[in-house]
Every structure is written in C-alpha cells, then in structure tokens.
Design a protein around this motif. Structure first.
Motif, PDB file in Angstrom:
ATOM      1  N   LEU A   1       0.831  -1.265   0.068  1.00  0.00           N
ATOM      2  CA  LEU A   1       0.020  -0.091   0.181  1.00  0.00           C
ATOM      3  C   LEU A   1       0.888   1.298   0.235  1.00  0.00           C
ATOM      4  N   ASP A   2       2.062   1.029   0.182  1.00  0.00           N
ATOM      5  CA  ASP A   2       2.977   2.182   0.356  1.00  0.00           C
ATOM      6  C   ASP A   2       3.310   2.871  -0.997  1.00  0.00           C
ATOM      7  N   ARG A   3       2.849   4.003  -1.401  1.00  0.00           N
ATOM      8  CA  ARG A   3       3.325   4.644  -2.809  1.00  0.00           C
ATOM      9  C   ARG A   3       4.744   4.601  -3.106  1.00  0.00           C
ATOM     10  N   THR A   4       5.470   5.137  -2.251  1.00  0.00           N
ATOM     11  CA  THR A   4       6.940   5.211  -2.500  1.00  0.00           C
ATOM     12  C   THR A   4       7.379   3.684  -3.002  1.00  0.00           C
ATOM     13  N   VAL A   5       7.098   2.628  -2.417  1.00  0.00           N
ATOM     14  CA  VAL A   5       7.576   1.486  -2.558  1.00  0.00           C
ATOM     15  C   VAL A   5       7.130   1.029  -4.193  1.00  0.00           C
ATOM     16  N   ILE A   6       6.024   1.256  -4.293  1.00  0.00           N
ATOM     17  CA  ILE A   6       5.254   0.861  -5.440  1.00  0.00           C
ATOM     18  C   ILE A   6       5.782   1.479  -6.709  1.00  0.00           C
ATOM     19  N   ASP A   7       6.026   3.052  -6.438  1.00  0.00           N
ATOM     20  CA  ASP A   7       6.709   3.731  -7.561  1.00  0.00           C
ATOM     21  C   ASP A   7       8.050   3.335  -7.901  1.00  0.00           C
ATOM     22  N   VAL A   8       9.153   3.356  -6.661  1.00  0.00           N
ATOM     23  CA  VAL A   8      10.438   2.950  -6.637  1.00  0.00           C
ATOM     24  C   VAL A   8      10.949   1.301  -7.077  1.00  0.00           C
ATOM     25  N   TYR A   9      10.139   0.468  -6.611  1.00  0.00           N
ATOM     26  CA  TYR A   9      10.502  -0.752  -6.310  1.00  0.00           C
ATOM     27  C   TYR A   9       9.505  -1.703  -7.160  1.00  0.00           C
ATOM     28  N   LEU A  10       8.220  -2.002  -6.512  1.00  0.00           N
ATOM     29  CA  LEU A  10       7.437  -2.675  -6.872  1.00  0.00           C
ATOM     30  C   LEU A  10       6.688  -2.865  -8.171  1.00  0.00           C
ATOM     31  N   GLY A  11       6.170  -1.747  -8.577  1.00  0.00           N
ATOM     32  CA  GLY A  11       5.330  -1.550  -9.618  1.00  0.00           C
ATOM     33  C   GLY A  11       4.008  -1.654  -9.446  1.00  0.00           C
ATOM     34  N   GLU A  12       2.959  -1.387 -10.178  1.00  0.00           N
ATOM     35  CA  GLU A  12       1.905  -1.623  -9.795  1.00  0.00           C
ATOM     36  C   GLU A  12       1.308  -3.269 -10.077  1.00  0.00           C
ATOM     37  N   GLY A  13       1.970  -3.911 -10.879  1.00  0.00           N
ATOM     38  CA  GLY A  13       1.376  -5.197 -11.159  1.00  0.00           C
ATOM     39  C   GLY A  13       2.070  -6.058 -10.106  1.00  0.00           C
TER      40      GLY A  13
END
Length: 263
Positions: free
Chosen positions: A238-250
């Motif tokens: 749920l962390d926006r920074t982690v999604i943008d920097v590392y995980l990606g939406e998928g």
C-alpha cells in the motif's frame, strides 16, 4: 521504527561510503530476538553492503552496530561470527574439493572460537553440530558427496548448513532463493521457517517478493542506501513510494492477492 522486544541487534546511524558514493547512508533500526526482518530494494540499494558492515567484512564509515549489548562496529568477521552472527552469500561459497560433511565440520569447528592449534580430530561435539545442521537443511544422506558436484539447490543448502553449524543467534541470509525454481524456493522457505521456529533471529535479503513477505515479521525496503519503508509485509503493498520505486503496480497487486490468500 523500534522493535517492541529488547533489541538483539541495533544499527545506529550506520553509513558506508566508497569515495563519494554512500552505499549505506545514516541507517538506523533495531531487531528483536526471534524476529525475521526481510530487506528488499532495487539492485544497488545497499542491502549486501549493510550485511558486510554487520558481519565485519567491511567496516562502517559512520555510526555503530551493537549486538547483544556489545559494540561490534570495529570487530573483524571471525570475531563477529564467534559472538553468534552467521551469514550466507549470494554466490554459493563452499570448499568445492571437500565433502558435504567436511564443509560443515569446518564451520562447526572454527565457527565459535579461535583454534591456535588444530587437533587431529574434530571431536564428538563438532560432529553432533554438523549432523544437526545437515539434518535441518535436508542434506542428511549426502554427507560424502563432493561439494563441487552438487546442484545449485544443494549448494545453497550446504552454505546454510555451514552457517547453522556455528550455532548463531542471528543469521543473515543474502538472496537465499536467487536462481531457484518455485518448487525449490518453497523448499528453502520450509527450511527457513524451521530455523526461525528454533529461536534463531533472521535478517534476509531477497528479490523474490513472495518469499520475503511470507517469511518476514517485518519488512524494510532500501533505496540509494536509505530506508524508504519499514513496517508490516501487508503495508508494503500500500506504500506509494515502494510501488513507484521498486514494486510497480503489477507486482503490488499480485502481492496483495497473495497476502489476502494468506490471511
């Protein structure tokens, strides 16, 4: 974030610079005994460098590392190991020409004390530690095989057995399932759960996120040597920074589904 229980390991403002590059930059965290801390992040985030600092392979250029109440910041790696911190590596490090059991014997014999004058035999206690470590990782029956001839999975298990034979309180696992199939990953996951259940505190670095989130009681994500997230595995998605920097939406959605199935 401070662990709720008394800290076994404390990193306070730890930094490691290589010239102008800050591989680890003013990082602070605590780890309670019995926790499993998962560390993720992009390549070059400083994860392995942090392990090198904790284990004594590379001295910190700033800050302190405390283990069981003792400052270990300047200790050499063998002294850190003797105090109860063991680690594995991304590459499968072992003595290729030795047997599986001899590899683990070496770790059990030298892993907790200096040996100025090595004996002609390792002794019953060392044999018992070696046997226990081999049994824990599932290598019993492969004792006489030459380490260099083992498949990748067994080489990873052998490296883990060697670490366990030193009787650690804290185990550092650096990408333990890198390059493995999903079935092999599940096998390592079972072994790590057994180790954690025995009371060994664990920090693991891994890019295989299902492994990371299913094993960890707490997760820290690093980027450019700094912490960008620390908290529950569920909060990671749920962390926006982690999604943008590392995980990606998928990947975030897939992990969210995995965590939902786990609930």
């Amino acid at each position: 974030m401070t662990a709720a229980r008394p800290a076994l390991l404390t990193c306070s403002g730890v930094s490691k610079h290589f010239g102008a590059l800050a591989a680890v930059n003013n990082l602070s965290f605590e780890l309670a005994e019995g926790e499993v801390l998962g560390i993720g992040g992009p390549n070059g985030a400083g994860k392995t460098t942090l392990f090198d600092v904790i284990s004594g392979l590379n001295s910190a250029t700033g800050g302190t590392v405390t283990f069981a109440g003792r400052d270990i910041t300047e200790l050499p790696p063998e002294a850190v190991c003797h105090l109860g911190i063991a680690r594995t590596f991304q590459l499968n490090a072992c003595f290729d020409s030795l047997s599986v059991r001899d590899n683990v014997r070496v770790a059990a014999y030298f892993g907790r004390e200096n040996r100025r004058f090595s004996g002609l035999s390792v002794g019953a206690e060392v044999e018992a530690y070696a046997s226990e470590a081999l049994a824990t990782v599932g290598l019993t029956g492969k004792d006489d095989r030459t380490a260099g001839a083992l498949p990748v999975l067994d080489r990873k298990l052998l490296m883990l057995a060697g670490a366990l034979a030193t009787r650690p309180r804290l185990l550092l696992l650096d990408e333990p399932v890198g390059g493995l199939s999903p079935k092999e990953t599940d096998q390592i996951m079972t072994v790590v759960r057994t180790i954690a259940a025995s009371g060994v505190t664990i920090i693991l670095i891994e890019h295989v996120m299902r492994f990371l989130v299913q094993l960890s009681t707490r997760v820290m994500i690093m980027h450019h040597g700094e912490r960008i997230y620390e908290g529950s595995p569920r909060g990671l998605m749920l962390d926006r920074t982690v999604i943008d920097v590392y995980l990606g939406e998928g990947a975030s959605q897939r992990l969210g589904k995995l965590m939902g199935e786990r609930a």
